[in-house]
Design a protein around this motif. Structure first.
Motif: not given
Length: 110
Positions: A2-5, A98-107, A77-88, A56-58
């Motif tokens: 998604s471009f919009d999320c 300062g480091e990424t300790v977990f990541e999943a997606g985008p798929w 220490h923070f978490e981020a979750r992106g929800l795009g235009e399509e459900f998946r 409005r950013l990919h």
């Protein structure tokens, strides 16, 4: 992807909230360098202060920006979750010290 999320941010722990005044100029400089509109800075500040904000950013660019912002926040220490235009169209990141300790997606579903 998604471009919009909608970006959700959750700060972990009981420390001080993230001080955007300390990093605002650095974040703006990285956005300008990448040709990303400066309104994204306002969106980031809103996401961190209220827990969510529309973007409005990919998603790939947003994940990259968050990774570089995390490096400017070595004590956060923070978490981020992106929800795009399509459900998946989703992704998750966790940043600590300062480091990424977990990541999943985008798929890529296409």
């Amino acid at each position: 992807m998604s471009f919009d999320c909608v970006l959700h941010i959750q700060e972990i722990g009981y420390g001080e909230p993230i001080d955007w005044t300390a990093i605002k100029d650095q974040v703006l400089a990285l956005l300008v360098k990448d040709g990303i509109h400066e309104v994204v800075l306002d969106d980031l500040q809103l996401a961190f202060s209220s827990g969510q904000a529309p973007f409005r950013l990919h998603s790939a660019h947003l994940c990259d920006v968050l990774g570089r912002v995390a490096k400017l926040l070595p004590d956060a220490h923070f978490e981020a979750r992106g929800l795009g235009e399509e459900f998946r169209h989703t992704w998750i990141r966790e940043f600590k010290n300062g480091e990424t300790v977990f990541e999943a997606g985008p798929w890529d579903y296409e």
